[in-house]
Write a protein that holds these residues in place. Structure first.
Motif, PDB file in Angstrom:
ATOM      1  N   SER A  35      -7.528  -2.734  11.859  1.00  0.00           N
ATOM      2  CA  SER A  35      -8.680  -1.914  11.478  1.00  0.00           C
ATOM      3  C   SER A  35      -9.877  -2.142  12.400  1.00  0.00           C
ATOM      4  O   SER A  35     -10.741  -1.278  12.494  1.00  0.00           O
ATOM      5  CB  SER A  35      -9.075  -2.188  10.034  1.00  0.00           C
ATOM      6  OG  SER A  35      -9.520  -3.508   9.886  1.00  0.00           O
ATOM      7  N   SER A  36      -9.921  -3.261  13.095  1.00  0.00           N
ATOM      8  CA  SER A  36     -11.050  -3.492  13.995  1.00  0.00           C
ATOM      9  C   SER A  36     -10.787  -2.993  15.408  1.00  0.00           C
ATOM     10  O   SER A  36     -11.719  -2.607  16.109  1.00  0.00           O
ATOM     11  CB  SER A  36     -11.404  -4.970  14.026  1.00  0.00           C
ATOM     12  OG  SER A  36     -10.357  -5.716  14.589  1.00  0.00           O
ATOM     13  N   VAL A  37      -9.531  -2.982  15.856  1.00  0.00           N
ATOM     14  CA  VAL A  37      -9.223  -2.568  17.229  1.00  0.00           C
ATOM     15  C   VAL A  37      -9.193  -1.050  17.350  1.00  0.00           C
ATOM     16  O   VAL A  37      -9.929  -0.464  18.146  1.00  0.00           O
ATOM     17  CB  VAL A  37      -7.883  -3.185  17.698  1.00  0.00           C
ATOM     18  CG1 VAL A  37      -7.487  -2.638  19.053  1.00  0.00           C
ATOM     19  CG2 VAL A  37      -7.992  -4.686  17.757  1.00  0.00           C
ATOM     20  N   LEU A  38      -8.322  -0.401  16.620  1.00  0.00           N
ATOM     21  CA  LEU A  38      -8.183   1.063  16.668  1.00  0.00           C
ATOM     22  C   LEU A  38      -8.059   1.596  15.243  1.00  0.00           C
ATOM     23  O   LEU A  38      -6.955   1.878  14.779  1.00  0.00           O
ATOM     24  CB  LEU A  38      -6.934   1.471  17.473  1.00  0.00           C
ATOM     25  CG  LEU A  38      -7.001   1.286  18.977  1.00  0.00           C
ATOM     26  CD1 LEU A  38      -5.641   1.524  19.598  1.00  0.00           C
ATOM     27  CD2 LEU A  38      -8.014   2.202  19.594  1.00  0.00           C
ATOM     28  N   PRO A  39      -9.165   1.762  14.552  1.00  0.00           N
ATOM     29  CA  PRO A  39      -9.076   2.222  13.159  1.00  0.00           C
ATOM     30  C   PRO A  39      -8.567   3.662  13.060  1.00  0.00           C
ATOM     31  O   PRO A  39      -8.997   4.532  13.801  1.00  0.00           O
ATOM     32  CB  PRO A  39     -10.505   2.109  12.659  1.00  0.00           C
ATOM     33  CG  PRO A  39     -11.356   2.155  13.873  1.00  0.00           C
ATOM     34  CD  PRO A  39     -10.542   1.564  14.984  1.00  0.00           C
ATOM     35  N   VAL A  40      -7.636   3.884  12.159  1.00  0.00           N
ATOM     36  CA  VAL A  40      -7.095   5.223  11.919  1.00  0.00           C
ATOM     37  C   VAL A  40      -7.886   5.847  10.776  1.00  0.00           C
ATOM     38  O   VAL A  40      -7.983   5.290   9.700  1.00  0.00           O
ATOM     39  CB  VAL A  40      -5.594   5.156  11.564  1.00  0.00           C
ATOM     40  CG1 VAL A  40      -5.064   6.530  11.218  1.00  0.00           C
ATOM     41  CG2 VAL A  40      -4.806   4.558  12.709  1.00  0.00           C
ATOM     42  N   LYS A  41      -8.461   7.001  11.053  1.00  0.00           N
ATOM     43  CA  LYS A  41      -9.239   7.710  10.035  1.00  0.00           C
ATOM     44  C   LYS A  41      -8.370   8.788   9.408  1.00  0.00           C
ATOM     45  O   LYS A  41      -7.421   9.267  10.023  1.00  0.00           O
ATOM     46  CB  LYS A  41     -10.474   8.338  10.669  1.00  0.00           C
ATOM     47  CG  LYS A  41     -11.379   7.337  11.336  1.00  0.00           C
ATOM     48  CD  LYS A  41     -12.485   8.033  12.074  1.00  0.00           C
ATOM     49  CE  LYS A  41     -13.272   7.019  12.887  1.00  0.00           C
ATOM     50  NZ  LYS A  41     -14.118   7.655  13.876  1.00  0.00           N
ATOM     51  N   THR A  77      -9.197  11.749   8.929  1.00  0.00           N
ATOM     52  CA  THR A  77      -9.451  13.026   9.589  1.00  0.00           C
ATOM     53  C   THR A  77      -8.737  13.146  10.931  1.00  0.00           C
ATOM     54  O   THR A  77      -8.768  14.205  11.547  1.00  0.00           O
ATOM     55  CB  THR A  77     -10.964  13.217   9.814  1.00  0.00           C
ATOM     56  OG1 THR A  77     -11.466  12.123  10.590  1.00  0.00           O
ATOM     57  CG2 THR A  77     -11.696  13.275   8.481  1.00  0.00           C
ATOM     58  N   ASP A  78      -8.096  12.070  11.392  1.00  0.00           N
ATOM     59  CA  ASP A  78      -7.365  12.114  12.664  1.00  0.00           C
ATOM     60  C   ASP A  78      -6.123  12.979  12.533  1.00  0.00           C
ATOM     61  O   ASP A  78      -5.445  12.965  11.498  1.00  0.00           O
ATOM     62  CB  ASP A  78      -6.945  10.704  13.094  1.00  0.00           C
ATOM     63  CG  ASP A  78      -8.122   9.853  13.532  1.00  0.00           C
ATOM     64  OD1 ASP A  78      -9.175  10.424  13.858  1.00  0.00           O
ATOM     65  OD2 ASP A  78      -7.978   8.621  13.551  1.00  0.00           O
ATOM     66  N   ARG A 113      -3.164   9.831  15.498  1.00  0.00           N
ATOM     67  CA  ARG A 113      -2.640   8.673  14.752  1.00  0.00           C
ATOM     68  C   ARG A 113      -1.485   8.022  15.492  1.00  0.00           C
ATOM     69  O   ARG A 113      -1.388   6.797  15.561  1.00  0.00           O
ATOM     70  CB  ARG A 113      -2.167   9.102  13.366  1.00  0.00           C
ATOM     71  CG  ARG A 113      -3.286   9.405  12.424  1.00  0.00           C
ATOM     72  CD  ARG A 113      -2.740   9.829  11.091  1.00  0.00           C
ATOM     73  NE  ARG A 113      -3.817  10.323  10.253  1.00  0.00           N
ATOM     74  CZ  ARG A 113      -3.866  10.144   8.957  1.00  0.00           C
ATOM     75  NH1 ARG A 113      -2.905   9.525   8.344  1.00  0.00           N
ATOM     76  NH2 ARG A 113      -4.888  10.613   8.275  1.00  0.00           N
ATOM     77  N   THR A 114      -0.606   8.837  16.056  1.00  0.00           N
ATOM     78  CA  THR A 114       0.526   8.307  16.815  1.00  0.00           C
ATOM     79  C   THR A 114       0.037   7.533  18.032  1.00  0.00           C
ATOM     80  O   THR A 114       0.540   6.448  18.332  1.00  0.00           O
ATOM     81  CB  THR A 114       1.459   9.451  17.262  1.00  0.00           C
ATOM     82  OG1 THR A 114       1.872  10.174  16.105  1.00  0.00           O
ATOM     83  CG2 THR A 114       2.675   8.923  17.989  1.00  0.00           C
ATOM     84  N   LEU A 115      -0.941   8.092  18.744  1.00  0.00           N
ATOM     85  CA  LEU A 115      -1.492   7.405  19.910  1.00  0.00           C
ATOM     86  C   LEU A 115      -2.169   6.091  19.522  1.00  0.00           C
ATOM     87  O   LEU A 115      -2.000   5.077  20.210  1.00  0.00           O
ATOM     88  CB  LEU A 115      -2.496   8.308  20.633  1.00  0.00           C
ATOM     89  CG  LEU A 115      -1.904   9.466  21.427  1.00  0.00           C
ATOM     90  CD1 LEU A 115      -3.017  10.339  21.985  1.00  0.00           C
ATOM     91  CD2 LEU A 115      -1.032   8.947  22.547  1.00  0.00           C
ATOM     92  N   LYS A 116      -2.916   6.092  18.427  1.00  0.00           N
ATOM     93  CA  LYS A 116      -3.587   4.869  17.986  1.00  0.00           C
ATOM     94  C   LYS A 116      -2.576   3.818  17.547  1.00  0.00           C
ATOM     95  O   LYS A 116      -2.737   2.629  17.851  1.00  0.00           O
ATOM     96  CB  LYS A 116      -4.566   5.170  16.856  1.00  0.00           C
ATOM     97  CG  LYS A 116      -5.832   5.851  17.333  1.00  0.00           C
ATOM     98  CD  LYS A 116      -6.806   6.056  16.187  1.00  0.00           C
ATOM     99  CE  LYS A 116      -8.110   6.647  16.672  1.00  0.00           C
ATOM    100  NZ  LYS A 116      -9.081   6.805  15.575  1.00  0.00           N
ATOM    101  N   ASN A 117      -1.540   4.242  16.836  1.00  0.00           N
ATOM    102  CA  ASN A 117      -0.519   3.289  16.387  1.00  0.00           C
ATOM    103  C   ASN A 117       0.243   2.693  17.566  1.00  0.00           C
ATOM    104  O   ASN A 117       0.472   1.486  17.618  1.00  0.00           O
ATOM    105  CB  ASN A 117       0.445   3.961  15.408  1.00  0.00           C
ATOM    106  CG  ASN A 117      -0.186   4.195  14.068  1.00  0.00           C
ATOM    107  OD1 ASN A 117      -1.088   3.473  13.657  1.00  0.00           O
ATOM    108  ND2 ASN A 117       0.271   5.217  13.370  1.00  0.00           N
TER     109      ASN A 117
END
Length: 64
Positions: free
Chosen positions: A21-27, A29-30, A35-39
């Motif tokens: 949650s601190s590095v790349l938080p998924v919202k 509204t994404d 979401r796939t890119l963030k994961n």
């Protein structure tokens, strides 16, 4: 400003979830693509972090 309930809730979360949650938080509204890119970005970050940590531990162990 954080309240004591937020701090307690954060302490109860597992380390990986707090880091996630601190590095790349998924919202919510994404889009699915974001979401796939963030994961996948977080997975790559975790692999690199683990690899560097392992290399440092190995280097220190070999020196000692």
């Amino acid at each position: 400003m954080e309240t004591s309930t937020e701090k307690t809730a954060e302490k109860e979360m597992p380390l990986l979830k707090r880091l996630r949650s601190s590095v790349l938080p998924v919202k919510e509204t994404d889009s699915a693509w974001i979401r796939t890119l963030k994961n996948s970005g977080f997975v790559l970050f975790a692999i690199m972090f683990g690899s560097v940590s392992l290399l440092l531990v190995t280097a220190i162990a070999l020196v000692l």
